[in-house]
Design a protein around this motif. Structure first.
Motif, mmCIF file in Angstrom:
data_model
loop_
_atom_site.group_PDB
_atom_site.id
_atom_site.type_symbol
_atom_site.label_atom_id
_atom_site.label_comp_id
_atom_site.label_asym_id
_atom_site.label_seq_id
_atom_site.Cartn_x
_atom_site.Cartn_y
_atom_site.Cartn_z
ATOM 1 N N GLU A 98 -3.407 50.460 67.789
ATOM 2 C CA GLU A 98 -2.214 50.832 67.012
ATOM 3 C C GLU A 98 -2.166 52.343 66.772
ATOM 4 O OE1 GLU A 98 -0.285 49.807 62.654
ATOM 5 O OE2 GLU A 98 -1.811 48.447 63.457
ATOM 6 N N LEU A 99 -3.310 52.886 66.369
ATOM 7 C CA LEU A 99 -3.392 54.337 66.097
ATOM 8 C C LEU A 99 -3.198 55.133 67.389
ATOM 9 C CD1 LEU A 99 -3.853 56.343 63.835
ATOM 10 C CD2 LEU A 99 -6.310 56.157 64.194
ATOM 11 N N LYS A 100 -3.762 54.605 68.494
ATOM 12 C CA LYS A 100 -3.625 55.285 69.785
ATOM 13 C C LYS A 100 -2.168 55.332 70.222
ATOM 14 C CE LYS A 100 -6.959 54.558 72.895
ATOM 15 N NZ LYS A 100 -7.687 53.950 74.041
ATOM 16 N N ALA A 101 -1.439 54.220 70.037
ATOM 17 C CA ALA A 101 -0.020 54.155 70.406
ATOM 18 C C ALA A 101 0.796 55.144 69.569
ATOM 19 C CB ALA A 101 0.502 52.731 70.209
ATOM 20 N N GLU A 102 0.424 55.251 68.293
ATOM 21 C CA GLU A 102 1.117 56.179 67.384
ATOM 22 C C GLU A 102 0.885 57.629 67.832
ATOM 23 O OE1 GLU A 102 0.679 57.244 62.754
ATOM 24 O OE2 GLU A 102 0.562 55.082 63.185
ATOM 25 N N MET A 103 -0.378 57.927 68.181
ATOM 26 C CA MET A 103 -0.708 59.281 68.646
ATOM 27 C C MET A 103 0.011 59.602 69.952
ATOM 28 S SD MET A 103 -4.772 59.712 67.830
ATOM 29 C CE MET A 103 -4.923 61.350 68.485
ATOM 30 N N LYS A 104 0.069 58.619 70.852
ATOM 31 C CA LYS A 104 0.736 58.830 72.143
ATOM 32 C C LYS A 104 2.183 59.223 71.960
ATOM 33 C CE LYS A 104 -1.794 56.212 75.632
ATOM 34 N NZ LYS A 104 -1.890 54.971 76.411
ATOM 35 N N SER A 105 2.895 58.496 71.081
ATOM 36 C CA SER A 105 4.326 58.800 70.890
ATOM 37 C C SER A 105 4.521 60.208 70.344
ATOM 38 C CB SER A 105 4.971 57.765 69.958
ATOM 39 O OG SER A 105 4.378 57.847 68.681
ATOM 40 N N GLN A 106 3.566 60.648 69.494
ATOM 41 C CA GLN A 106 3.667 62.008 68.939
ATOM 42 C C GLN A 106 3.319 63.061 69.996
ATOM 43 O OE1 GLN A 106 1.357 62.579 65.370
ATOM 44 N NE2 GLN A 106 1.935 64.736 65.197
#
Length: 285
Positions: free
Chosen positions: A245-253
């Motif tokens: 979840e955190l990785k997906a959030e970082m990717k979008s940013q």
């Protein structure tokens, strides 16, 4: 002469560390019955490829050795004089003078080796550069949980598919102000000039990944603007600390912020390393 010679079997200048003076052998004196003295002997200094020869006083580059067997005369030998027999003539049967020889050159030079590698690891201290090098190559750099563990560049050879290889250099950590000499400063920034691709390593637990990347790029730009022309890849290290979840959030940013390709890796968990090798190989070729 004193001659500098390229040797592809050497990787460092360590063999010259304790040999500060190199002297070529003198020729012998001439003697009676018109015999000339023995020839002097050339002295060779073997150096690894990529060695830069500088004039110690002016810091000016004299020559760069880039090929195996390449020779460059750094100090020319002297020239023998002529004995009195050379000046004999019909009116002067026994000349009382001879021509003296000319002394050889004496020079003060500095030899500098800039590491030749395909990929240079760029990052702040403790970003995981040495750990990555130890995992993807057979190199065994010093690894510890404190800053500036690496005090000299380490080279490792990455074994790729179909027995192909490329060389990775772990450059000691850069900090903000390195271009002005802070931290280990200029001492190692020069090694990055020889890498065709720069791999920026930024830990996933950094407060601001984009900010760290910008600081690193700015230090390189201030040191040598030509470094901006090199290919770049960003690796987010220590990504085993992130859940999906955190990785997906970082990717979008990061997709919005970064204008260069990036990927997530973990040297300890050995995640994303094959993808990293594939990407580097593609960039190098």
């Amino acid at each position: 002469h004193v001659i500098v010679k390229g040797n592809e079997n050497l990787w460092t200048l360590f063999h010259l560390k304790f040999k500060r003076h190199v002297k070529a052998e003198h020729g012998g004196n001439g003697s009676k019955q018109r015999s000339s003295g023995a020839q002097g002997t050339d002295e060779y200094i073997d150096v690894p490829l990529g060695t830069v020869i500088r004039d110690t006083e002016t810091n000016e580059i004299i020559k760069e050795i880039t090929e195996d067997g390449q020779e460059f005369i750094i100090a020319e030998g002297g020239k023998g004089g002529l004995g009195n027999w050379h000046f004999k003539s019909s009116t002067n049967q026994t000349p009382r003078y001879a021509q003296p020889g000319i002394d050889g050159q004496q020079v003060d030079i500095t030899l500098e080796l800039k590491v030749l590698a395909d990929v240079g690891l760029v990052g702040f201290p403790n970003a995981g550069k040495s750990t990555l090098l130890s995992v993807i190559t057979a190199a065994k750099p010093k690894i510890a949980n404190y800053e500036f563990t690496t005090l000299k560049p380490n080279l490792g050879i990455v074994q790729y598919r179909d027995f192909q290889t490329f060389v990775v250099a772990d450059i000691p950590g850069i900090i903000e102000g390195a271009a002005e000499g802070r931290g280990l400063g200029h001492r190692f920034l020069r090694h990055i000039e020889r890498n065709s691709t720069l791999l920026f390593l930024i830990p996933s637990d950094a407060k601001d990944i984009k900010e760290q990347y910008d600081i690193l790029v700015d230090e390189l730009r201030r040191y040598n603007p030509e470094l901006m022309d090199k290919d770049r890849l960003i690796a987010i290290s220590k990504s085993d600390l992130l859940d999906e979840e955190l990785k997906a959030e970082m990717k979008s940013q990061l997709d919005k912020e970064l204008d260069f390709p990036y990927l997530f890796i973990s040297s300890v968990a050995q995640k994303g390393l094959q993808e990293l090798k594939d990407k580097l190989w593609q960039m190098l070729n």
